[in-house]
Enzyme design. Structure first.
Site, PDB file in Angstrom:
ATOM      1  CG  LEU A   1      -1.752   1.169   1.574  1.00 56.12           C
ATOM      2  CD1 LEU A   1      -2.755   1.465   0.466  1.00 56.12           C
ATOM      3  CD2 LEU A   1      -2.500   0.957   2.902  1.00 56.12           C
TER       4      LEU A   1
ATOM      5  NE  ARG B   1       7.446   0.477  -3.821  1.00 59.71           N
ATOM      6  CZ  ARG B   1       7.962  -0.418  -4.669  1.00 59.71           C
ATOM      7  NH1 ARG B   1       7.929  -1.691  -4.357  1.00 59.71           N
ATOM      8  NH2 ARG B   1       8.533  -0.056  -5.805  1.00 59.71           N
ATOM      9  CG  HIS B   2       0.003   2.865  -4.430  1.00 56.76           C
ATOM     10  ND1 HIS B   2      -0.133   2.847  -5.801  1.00 56.76           N
ATOM     11  CD2 HIS B   2      -0.010   1.580  -4.025  1.00 56.76           C
ATOM     12  CE1 HIS B   2      -0.246   1.589  -6.207  1.00 56.76           C
ATOM     13  NE2 HIS B   2      -0.181   0.800  -5.140  1.00 56.76           N
TER      14      HIS B   2
ATOM     15  CG  LEU C   1       0.487  -0.228  15.432  1.00 51.31           C
ATOM     16  CD1 LEU C   1      -0.195   0.519  16.557  1.00 51.31           C
ATOM     17  CD2 LEU C   1      -0.073  -1.643  15.320  1.00 51.31           C
TER      18      LEU C   1
ATOM     19  NE  ARG D   1      11.335  -1.785  13.890  1.00 51.24           N
ATOM     20  CZ  ARG D   1      10.871  -0.705  13.308  1.00 51.24           C
ATOM     21  NH1 ARG D   1       9.585  -0.531  13.182  1.00 51.24           N
ATOM     22  NH2 ARG D   1      11.688   0.220  12.867  1.00 51.24           N
TER      23      ARG D   1
ATOM     24  CG  ASN E   1      -5.572  13.270  -5.152  1.00 48.80           C
ATOM     25  OD1 ASN E   1      -5.803  12.428  -6.017  1.00 48.80           O
ATOM     26  ND2 ASN E   1      -4.390  13.865  -5.019  1.00 48.80           N
ATOM     27  CG  LEU E   2     -11.988  11.526  -4.691  1.00 46.73           C
ATOM     28  CD1 LEU E   2     -13.443  11.760  -5.085  1.00 46.73           C
ATOM     29  CD2 LEU E   2     -11.906  10.424  -3.628  1.00 46.73           C
TER      30      LEU E   2
ATOM     31  NE  ARG F   1      -0.321  -2.024  -5.355  1.00 51.80           N
ATOM     32  CZ  ARG F   1       0.852  -2.634  -5.262  1.00 51.80           C
ATOM     33  NH1 ARG F   1       0.944  -3.928  -5.471  1.00 51.80           N
ATOM     34  NH2 ARG F   1       1.943  -1.955  -4.986  1.00 51.80           N
TER      35      ARG F   1
HETATM   36  C1  LIG Z   1       0.908  -6.826  -9.820  1.00 50.12           C
HETATM   37  C2  LIG Z   1       1.983  -5.989  -9.230  1.00 50.12           C
HETATM   38  C3  LIG Z   1       3.231  -6.527  -8.998  1.00 50.12           C
HETATM   39  C4  LIG Z   1       4.269  -5.743  -8.458  1.00 50.12           C
HETATM   40  N1  LIG Z   1       5.473  -6.316  -8.211  1.00 50.12           N
HETATM   41  C5  LIG Z   1       6.483  -5.564  -7.701  1.00 50.12           C
HETATM   42  C6  LIG Z   1       7.768  -6.124  -7.430  1.00 50.12           C
HETATM   43  O1  LIG Z   1       8.005  -7.299  -7.643  1.00 50.12           O
HETATM   44  N2  LIG Z   1       8.735  -5.329  -6.931  1.00 50.12           N
HETATM   45  C7  LIG Z   1       8.519  -3.994  -6.688  1.00 50.12           C
HETATM   46  O2  LIG Z   1       9.437  -3.292  -6.252  1.00 50.12           O
HETATM   47  N3  LIG Z   1       7.299  -3.441  -6.890  1.00 50.12           N
HETATM   48  C8  LIG Z   1       6.295  -4.186  -7.393  1.00 50.12           C
HETATM   49  N4  LIG Z   1       5.059  -3.619  -7.604  1.00 50.12           N
HETATM   50  C9  LIG Z   1       4.853  -2.210  -7.235  1.00 50.12           C
HETATM   51  C10 LIG Z   1       4.807  -1.297  -8.474  1.00 50.12           C
HETATM   52  O3  LIG Z   1       5.981  -1.378  -9.229  1.00 50.12           O
HETATM   53  C11 LIG Z   1       4.593   0.173  -8.041  1.00 50.12           C
HETATM   54  O4  LIG Z   1       5.695   0.632  -7.299  1.00 50.12           O
HETATM   55  C12 LIG Z   1       3.371   0.350  -7.185  1.00 50.12           C
HETATM   56  O5  LIG Z   1       2.283  -0.336  -7.723  1.00 50.12           O
HETATM   57  C13 LIG Z   1       3.046   1.854  -7.077  1.00 50.12           C
HETATM   58  O6  LIG Z   1       2.360   2.254  -8.238  1.00 50.12           O
HETATM   59  P1  LIG Z   1       2.886   3.354  -9.248  1.00 50.12           P
HETATM   60  O7  LIG Z   1       4.248   3.054  -9.724  1.00 50.12           O
HETATM   61  O8  LIG Z   1       1.853   3.498 -10.314  1.00 50.12           O
HETATM   62  O9  LIG Z   1       3.093   4.666  -8.418  1.00 50.12           O
HETATM   63  P2  LIG Z   1       2.233   5.624  -7.486  1.00 50.12           P
HETATM   64  O10 LIG Z   1       3.145   6.005  -6.408  1.00 50.12           O
HETATM   65  O11 LIG Z   1       0.901   5.031  -7.124  1.00 50.12           O
HETATM   66  O12 LIG Z   1       2.052   6.899  -8.391  1.00 50.12           O
HETATM   67  C14 LIG Z   1       0.943   7.059  -9.280  1.00 50.12           C
HETATM   68  C15 LIG Z   1       1.444   7.521 -10.628  1.00 50.12           C
HETATM   69  O13 LIG Z   1       2.170   8.746 -10.484  1.00 50.12           O
HETATM   70  C16 LIG Z   1       3.225   8.772 -11.421  1.00 50.12           C
HETATM   71  N5  LIG Z   1       4.493   8.842 -10.696  1.00 50.12           N
HETATM   72  C17 LIG Z   1       4.671   8.797  -9.342  1.00 50.12           C
HETATM   73  N6  LIG Z   1       5.958   8.923  -9.035  1.00 50.12           N
HETATM   74  C18 LIG Z   1       6.618   9.019 -10.203  1.00 50.12           C
HETATM   75  C19 LIG Z   1       7.987   9.141 -10.558  1.00 50.12           C
HETATM   76  N7  LIG Z   1       8.948   9.212  -9.644  1.00 50.12           N
HETATM   77  N8  LIG Z   1       8.315   9.225 -11.862  1.00 50.12           N
HETATM   78  C20 LIG Z   1       7.382   9.170 -12.820  1.00 50.12           C
HETATM   79  N9  LIG Z   1       6.056   9.033 -12.574  1.00 50.12           N
HETATM   80  C21 LIG Z   1       5.684   8.957 -11.279  1.00 50.12           C
HETATM   81  C22 LIG Z   1       3.135   7.496 -12.262  1.00 50.12           C
HETATM   82  O14 LIG Z   1       2.344   7.760 -13.406  1.00 50.12           O
HETATM   83  C23 LIG Z   1       2.408   6.564 -11.314  1.00 50.12           C
HETATM   84  O15 LIG Z   1       1.727   5.514 -11.993  1.00 50.12           O
HETATM   85  C24 LIG Z   1       4.025  -4.374  -8.133  1.00 50.12           C
HETATM   86  C25 LIG Z   1       2.754  -3.838  -8.353  1.00 50.12           C
HETATM   87  C26 LIG Z   1       1.747  -4.615  -8.886  1.00 50.12           C
HETATM   88  C27 LIG Z   1       0.373  -3.998  -9.087  1.00 50.12           C
END
Ligand SMILES: Cc1cc2nc3c(=O)[nH]c(=O)nc-3n(C[C@H](O)[C@H](O)[C@H](O)COP(=O)(O)OP(=O)(O)OC[C@H]3O[C@@H](n4cnc5c(N)ncnc54)[C@H](O)[C@@H]3O)c2cc1C
Length: 252
Positions: free
Chosen positions: A95, A97-98, A106, A174, A190-191, A201
């Site tokens: 979660l 990572r977004h 917590l 931990r 935001n939405l 996800r």
């Molecule tokens: C099925 C699946 C498998 C995955 N497996 C792995 C894995 O094995 N290892 C791993 O490390 N991660 C993995 N991930 C995580 C994935 O790579 C993304 O880090 C995560 O889903 C966050 O989404 P997002 O990259 O779209 O970024 P968010 O942080 O949700 O950002 C939303 C959007 O903003 C833009 N954005 C944000 N930051 C930047 C930036 N710095 N540069 C350019 N554009 C940007 C992009 O358009 C991005 O799509 C996985 C995700 C999924 C759904």
């Protein structure tokens, strides 16, 4: 370690909208604050407050148009905050990572982990033998955690501040706690961000636990902003779990 509560997702805050005076525009009756706010922000770009285009005069048609043409900026003005409990540290990590969300999680350094519980993955929970294996391993990890905590507290005995001593001991001990340890998170976004989170996800490719969370969030957000989440269809997979997919080709 005991089994944690079921995944619990509660909406604890969302945008309120106070329409400004002097534009001649009024929100449409029956439309949520979030969706009125997004419409207002979109119309503010062009000062189209008199709803000049009959095809997009209604709020739902206007919002659909914004999404269809990729004018996603106005969606960033409306927010929603969830309190999530019963989520594993592993799924919480996914979660987080977004990057456009804000989080408060917590603390394992401050809050006693002595009563921590585990989230058992569904594939393990439905098999008694596997569940026993996981719970035994979690108990062992817990045993080592307690041993480490005691030993570390003794080594830090010179530290007069008991709170600091405990925190330093917990932050090292931990390391042995399992990925399955329950976490709790306040998450705000935001939405537009919520839509993106659900789009990536809630698909069948996502891990089951985070997918379940994404589908739960979709259901909650569909009450906050029905039109902005109406393109997502919830479907059941062969294993009985749920996924959601957007009918819009271009997402974000
Ligand atoms: C099925 C699946 C498998 C995955 N497996 C792995 C894995 O094995 N290892 C791993 O490390 N991660 C993995 N991930 C995580 C994935 O790579 C993304 O880090 C995560 O889903 C966050 O989404 P997002 O990259 O779209 O970024 P968010 O942080 O949700 O950002 C939303 C959007 O903003 C833009 N954005 C944000 N930051 C930047 C930036 N710095 N540069 C350019 N554009 C940007 C992009 O358009 C991005 O799509 C996985 C995700 C999924 C759904």
């Amino acid at each position: 370690m005991a089994i944690a509560r079921q995944l619990d997702v509660q909406l604890i805050a969302h945008s309120q909208f106070t329409p400004p005076s002097g534009t001649g525009w009024e929100p449409q009756d029956g439309v949520s604050d979030a969706e009125s706010l997004v419409e207002f922000a979109g119309r503010a770009c062009y000062e189209s407050f008199d709803r000049p285009n009959p095809r997009t005069a209604e709020n739902d048609a206007y919002l659909r148009h914004l999404m269809e043409v990729g004018h996603h900026g106005p969606l960033e003005h409306a927010h929603a905050t969830m309190y999530v409990r019963g989520i594993s540290r592993a799924a919480a990590n996914e979660l987080m990572r977004h990057r456009h969300f804000s989080f408060s999680q917590l603390s394992q350094r401050f809050v006693p982990t002595e009563s921590a519980e585990v989230v058992v993955p569904q594939a393990i929970a439905e098999d008694e033998e596997l569940k026993r294996l996981l719970l035994n391993a979690a108990d062992e990890a817990r045993f080592v955690y307690d041993e480490l905590l005691d030993a570390l507290e003794q080594r830090l005995a010179d530290e007069p501040n008991a709170l600091l001593r405990r925190k330093q001991a917990r932050q090292a001990a931990r390391a042995i706690l399992p990925n399955a340890t329950e976490s709790r998170v306040v998450v705000s976004g935001n939405l537009r961000t919520w839509r993106h989170f659900i789009a990536v996800r809630a698909t069948e490719h996502a891990d089951l636990e985070i997918r379940t969370l994404a589908v739960r969030c979709l259901r909650v957000l569909s009450d906050v902003a029905p039109t902005l989440f109406a393109d997502f269809q919830i479907q059941q997979l062969a294993d009985g779990s749920e996924m959601a997919i957007s009918s819009l080709v271009s997402e974000m």
